[in-house]
Design an enzyme around this catalytic site. Structure first.
Site, short mmCIF file in Angstrom:
data_model
loop_
_atom_site.label_atom_id
_atom_site.label_comp_id
_atom_site.label_asym_id
_atom_site.label_seq_id
_atom_site.Cartn_x
_atom_site.Cartn_y
_atom_site.Cartn_z
N HIS A 54 19.89 -8.77 31.36
CA HIS A 54 18.54 -9.27 31.63
C HIS A 54 18.10 -8.83 33.03
O HIS A 54 18.90 -8.36 33.84
CB HIS A 54 18.52 -10.79 31.52
CG HIS A 54 18.73 -11.30 30.12
ND1 HIS A 54 18.75 -12.63 29.79
CD2 HIS A 54 18.90 -10.62 28.95
CE1 HIS A 54 18.94 -12.77 28.48
NE2 HIS A 54 19.04 -11.57 27.95
N GLU A 56 17.26 -10.28 35.88
CA GLU A 56 17.91 -10.80 37.09
C GLU A 56 19.24 -10.11 37.33
O GLU A 56 19.60 -9.79 38.47
CB GLU A 56 18.20 -12.31 36.97
CG GLU A 56 17.06 -13.20 36.58
CD GLU A 56 16.89 -13.33 35.08
OE1 GLU A 56 16.93 -12.31 34.37
OE2 GLU A 56 16.72 -14.47 34.61
N SER A 171 -10.12 8.32 5.37
CA SER A 171 -10.15 7.44 6.55
C SER A 171 -9.60 8.15 7.78
O SER A 171 -9.57 7.58 8.86
CB SER A 171 -9.34 6.17 6.28
OG SER A 171 -8.01 6.50 5.99
N TRP A 173 -9.98 11.13 10.51
CA TRP A 173 -9.65 10.07 11.43
C TRP A 173 -10.95 9.39 11.84
O TRP A 173 -11.91 10.08 12.19
CB TRP A 173 -8.94 10.59 12.68
CG TRP A 173 -7.63 11.22 12.36
CD1 TRP A 173 -7.33 12.54 12.30
CD2 TRP A 173 -6.42 10.53 12.05
NE1 TRP A 173 -6.01 12.72 11.99
CE2 TRP A 173 -5.43 11.50 11.82
CE3 TRP A 173 -6.06 9.17 11.94
CZ2 TRP A 173 -4.11 11.16 11.50
CZ3 TRP A 173 -4.77 8.85 11.61
CH2 TRP A 173 -3.80 9.84 11.40
N THR A 199 -2.73 -0.08 1.04
CA THR A 199 -2.76 0.93 2.10
C THR A 199 -1.70 2.00 1.86
O THR A 199 -1.95 3.20 2.06
CB THR A 199 -2.54 0.25 3.47
OG1 THR A 199 -3.63 -0.65 3.68
CG2 THR A 199 -2.48 1.25 4.61
N ASP A 203 -3.19 5.65 1.55
CA ASP A 203 -3.06 6.53 2.73
C ASP A 203 -1.67 7.12 2.92
O ASP A 203 -1.50 8.04 3.72
CB ASP A 203 -3.40 5.75 4.02
CG ASP A 203 -4.84 5.27 4.05
OD1 ASP A 203 -5.63 5.76 3.23
OD2 ASP A 203 -5.16 4.41 4.88
N GLU A 295 -1.31 -3.98 10.09
CA GLU A 295 -2.14 -2.77 10.11
C GLU A 295 -2.94 -2.60 8.82
O GLU A 295 -3.27 -1.49 8.42
CB GLU A 295 -1.26 -1.54 10.36
CG GLU A 295 -0.61 -1.55 11.74
CD GLU A 295 -0.38 -0.16 12.31
OE1 GLU A 295 -1.12 0.77 11.95
OE2 GLU A 295 0.55 -0.02 13.11
N1 LIG Z 1 -8.85 2.02 9.32
C1 LIG Z 1 -7.84 1.19 9.33
O1 LIG Z 1 -7.50 0.60 10.37
C2 LIG Z 1 -7.11 0.93 8.06
C3 LIG Z 1 -5.82 0.38 8.12
C4 LIG Z 1 -5.18 0.11 6.92
C5 LIG Z 1 -5.83 0.36 5.72
N2 LIG Z 1 -7.07 0.90 5.71
C6 LIG Z 1 -7.77 1.16 4.45
O2 LIG Z 1 -7.71 -0.03 3.66
C7 LIG Z 1 -7.68 0.32 2.28
C8 LIG Z 1 -6.56 -0.45 1.61
O3 LIG Z 1 -6.86 -1.82 1.69
P1 LIG Z 1 -6.66 -2.75 0.43
O4 LIG Z 1 -7.35 -4.01 0.70
O5 LIG Z 1 -6.96 -1.99 -0.81
O6 LIG Z 1 -5.09 -2.94 0.40
P2 LIG Z 1 -4.08 -3.72 1.36
O7 LIG Z 1 -4.74 -4.82 2.05
O8 LIG Z 1 -3.31 -2.71 2.15
O9 LIG Z 1 -3.07 -4.30 0.29
C9 LIG Z 1 -3.53 -5.33 -0.53
C10 LIG Z 1 -2.43 -5.73 -1.48
O10 LIG Z 1 -1.40 -6.41 -0.77
C11 LIG Z 1 -0.72 -7.20 -1.69
N3 LIG Z 1 -0.54 -8.56 -1.24
C12 LIG Z 1 0.60 -9.26 -1.42
N4 LIG Z 1 0.47 -10.50 -0.98
C13 LIG Z 1 -0.79 -10.62 -0.52
C14 LIG Z 1 -1.51 -11.72 0.03
N5 LIG Z 1 -0.94 -12.92 0.20
N6 LIG Z 1 -2.80 -11.52 0.37
C15 LIG Z 1 -3.38 -10.31 0.21
N7 LIG Z 1 -2.73 -9.23 -0.32
C16 LIG Z 1 -1.44 -9.39 -0.69
C17 LIG Z 1 -1.56 -7.28 -2.94
O11 LIG Z 1 -0.92 -6.43 -3.87
P3 LIG Z 1 -0.91 -6.79 -5.43
O12 LIG Z 1 -2.33 -6.55 -5.86
O13 LIG Z 1 0.09 -5.86 -5.97
O14 LIG Z 1 -0.55 -8.24 -5.51
C18 LIG Z 1 -2.88 -6.70 -2.51
O15 LIG Z 1 -3.59 -6.07 -3.53
C19 LIG Z 1 -7.47 1.82 2.23
O16 LIG Z 1 -8.73 2.41 1.93
C20 LIG Z 1 -7.07 2.19 3.63
O17 LIG Z 1 -7.52 3.49 3.99
C21 LIG Z 1 -7.72 1.20 6.84
#
Ligand SMILES: NC(=O)c1ccc[n+]([C@@H]2O[C@H](COP(=O)([O-])OP(=O)(O)OC[C@H]3O[C@@H](n4cnc5c(N)ncnc54)[C@H](OP(=O)(O)O)[C@@H]3O)[C@@H](O)[C@H]2O)c1
Length: 367
Positions: A54, A56, A171, A173, A199, A203, A295
Site C-alpha cells: 500500500h 504508506e 455507430s 464513430w 450491443t 457492434d 457501456e
Molecule cells: N454509442 C454508444 O455509446 C453505444 C454503446 C453501446 C451500444 N450502442 C448501440 O446500442 C444498440 C444496442 O442496444 P440494445 O438496446 O439493442 O441492446 P443492449 O442494451 O446492449 O442489450 C439489451 C439486452 O440485454 C439483455 N438484458 C438482460 N437483462 C436485462 C435487463 N434486466 N434489462 C435490460 N436488458 C437486459 C436483454 O436480452 P434478451 O432480450 O436476450 O433478454 C436485452 O434485450 C446498438 O445499436 C449499439 O450500436 C451504442
C-alpha cells in the site's frame, strides 16, 4: 492542526493517488508522503497493483531511517488488517513514525480501526485533512463499500440529439479520437465493463483497454439472458477475462456452447426485462469488481437506470444530428417532465470537437 507543509504534503499525496488511478484495482488508489522529523518531504508513494504494498508502505520504504520521528501524510486511513499485504499500521509503528495525518476514514469493518491502533501505539493521529479533495477520486470506491454493490458509471457516446447509432445501425464513430482515447482511460480505471447482448450482436465490440498502460484488463461482462453470445464474438477474445451472465433456465445446449469458450458462464435468476440486475451486481461485488463501467446499449441502460443502479453518467456528446436512430436509453416509464430523473452536473470537458459531460445520480458529499 495541520501545518502549511502538511497541507501541501496532502495535496501532493492526492496528486500521487490520482496518477495511480486504476492501477491498484480493486484496491483504491491511495497516495502517501513522508515528512522527516524536521518537516521536510523525504518520500512519496502510491498503492501498487493488487497484492503489492500500500501507499504508506511504499513511501516508508523509500524514506528508510528518515521516517523515524517523522510524519506520514496519506489520503486514506491506514489499514489495520492482514489482507493480501500486512497491516499498514504495523509498518508505520515499526518505522518509528511520530505522527499520521490522513484524509478519509476507511469504511470497511475489516480495515477500519487503523487510527485507534496507531494511537494505542503512541502515534499522534489527525484525520479529515482536505477530505473533499481526497474523496473526489475515492468516492466510487467509498460508495461501493457503503452500498455493498459495485459503483456503476454509465458511459455512452451520442449525437447532440441523443442518438447512439444511425437508422442503418452504424455507430462508428460518433465521436472523434480525443473522446475515444478518453474512453480507454475511463475503462482502464474500471474493474468490469458491462454490455447487453444487443450491443454484442450489433457492434461486436472487444471492450478491452487499448493505448493505456494498465495493470490488468477489466473483466468483460455480457448480460445475455438466453445465452446468444456467438462463440466467435470479439468480447470472448483472449486479451481479457469475460463473464457471460445467462438465465438459470437458458437453453442447456446454448449454455454448453458458451462453456466451451474461454468465458465464465454465470447463471442468474430472471428479472424484469431480462436478468435480475441486483443479482448480477451482487455476483460482481463478491468477485471484488467494485467499479463497473456500463457501456450500453439502450435497453440494458434503461434496466440499470430504472432500478437506481447508475451512480454516475459519463456522456461523450458529438455536435452532430441524426434525427432518427437508436436512443441513448430505452423507455424509463417517465411520462411527465415532473418525473424526469435529474442528475447533478459534475464536470464538462472539451475533447477535440466533442464534449464530455459527467453527472452524478444524486448529490453526494465531495462527489
Ligand atoms: N454509442 C454508444 O455509446 C453505444 C454503446 C453501446 C451500444 N450502442 C448501440 O446500442 C444498440 C444496442 O442496444 P440494445 O438496446 O439493442 O441492446 P443492449 O442494451 O446492449 O442489450 C439489451 C439486452 O440485454 C439483455 N438484458 C438482460 N437483462 C436485462 C435487463 N434486466 N434489462 C435490460 N436488458 C437486459 C436483454 O436480452 P434478451 O432480450 O436476450 O433478454 C436485452 O434485450 C446498438 O445499436 C449499439 O450500436 C451504442
Amino acid at each position: 492542526m495541520a501545518s502549511a507543509t502538511e497541507i501541501e504534503a496532502m495535496r501532493r499525496a492526492i496528486a500521487v493517488a490520482e496518477a495511480a488511478l486504476g492501477i491498484p484495482n480493486p484496491n483504491p488508489a491511495v497516495g502517501a508522503v513522508v515528512l522527516d522529523a524536521a518537516g521536510q518531504v523525504v518520500a512519496e508513494g502510491a498503492t501498487t497493483a493488487i497484492g503489492g504494498p500500500h501507499a504508506e508502505v511504499v513511501a516508508l520504504a523509500a524514506a528508510g531511517e528518515r521516517a523515524r520521528g517523522g510524519t506520514v501524510v496519506v489520503t486514506l486511513e491506514p489499514c489495520n488488517h492482514e489482507g493480501r499485504t500486512g497491516p499498514c499500521t504495523a509498518a508505520i509503528v515499526a518505522a518509528g513514525v511520530a505522527r499520521v495525518i490522513y484524509s478519509v476514514d476507511d469504511p470497511h469493518d475489516s480495515a477500519a480501526g487503523g487510527s485507534a491502533q496507531l494511537r494505542a501505539n503512541g502515534v499522534e493521529v489527525e484525520s479529515g485533512l482536505l477530505v473533499e479533495e481526497a474523496k473526489r477520486d475515492l468516492e466510487p470506491w467509498l460508495v461501493a463499500a457503503g452500498q455493498r454493490r459495485p459503483y456503476v458509471t454509465w458511459k455512452y457516446a451520442a449525437t447532440l440529439d441523443g442518438r447512439t447509432a444511425a437508422a442503418d445501425g452504424t455507430s462508428r464513430w460518433i465521436t472523434g479520437p480525443g473522446a475515444r482515447a478518453d474512453v480507454h482511460v475511463v475503462r482502464s480505471r474500471s474493474d468490469a465493463v458491462v454490455v447487453g447482448i444487443g450491443t454484442v450482436l450489433a457492434d461486436d465490440p472487444e471492450l478491452t483497454v487499448r493505448g493505456v498502460d494498465v495493470g490488468r484488463q477489466p473483466l468483460r461482462v455480457v448480460v445475455d439472458t438466453d445465452a446468444r453470445t456467438p462463440a466467435d464474438a470479439r468480447v470472448l477474445s483472449a486479451v481479457a477475462p469475460t463473464v457471460v451472465a445467462v438465465a438459470d433456465d437458458a437453453a442447456p445446449e446454448r449454455v454448453a456452447a458458451l462453456r466451451a469458450t474461454s468465458a465464465e458462464v454465470l447463471s442468474l435468476p430472471r428479472g424484469d426485462g431480462g436478468l435480475d440486475l441486483a443479482a448480477l451486481l451482487a455476483a460482481l461485488y463478491s468477485r471484488e469488481r467494485y467499479l463497473l463501467l456500463l457501456e450500453g446499449g439502450a435497453r440494458l441502460a434503461a434496466g440499470f437506470v430504472a432500478r437506481g443502479f447508475v451512480d454516475r453518467v459519463v456522456a461523450y456528446i458529438a455536435p452532430a444530428l441524426l434525427g432518427c436512430g437508436a436512443p441513448v436509453v430505452a423507455d424509463l416509464g417517465v411520462t411527465s417532465i415532473d418525473a424526469a430523473i435529474r442528475l447533478s452536473p459534475k464536470d464538462l470537458t472539451f475533447l477535440d470537437g466533442d464534449v464530455r459531460i459527467i453527472a452524478a445520480s444524486t448529490p453526494r458529499s465531495g462527489g
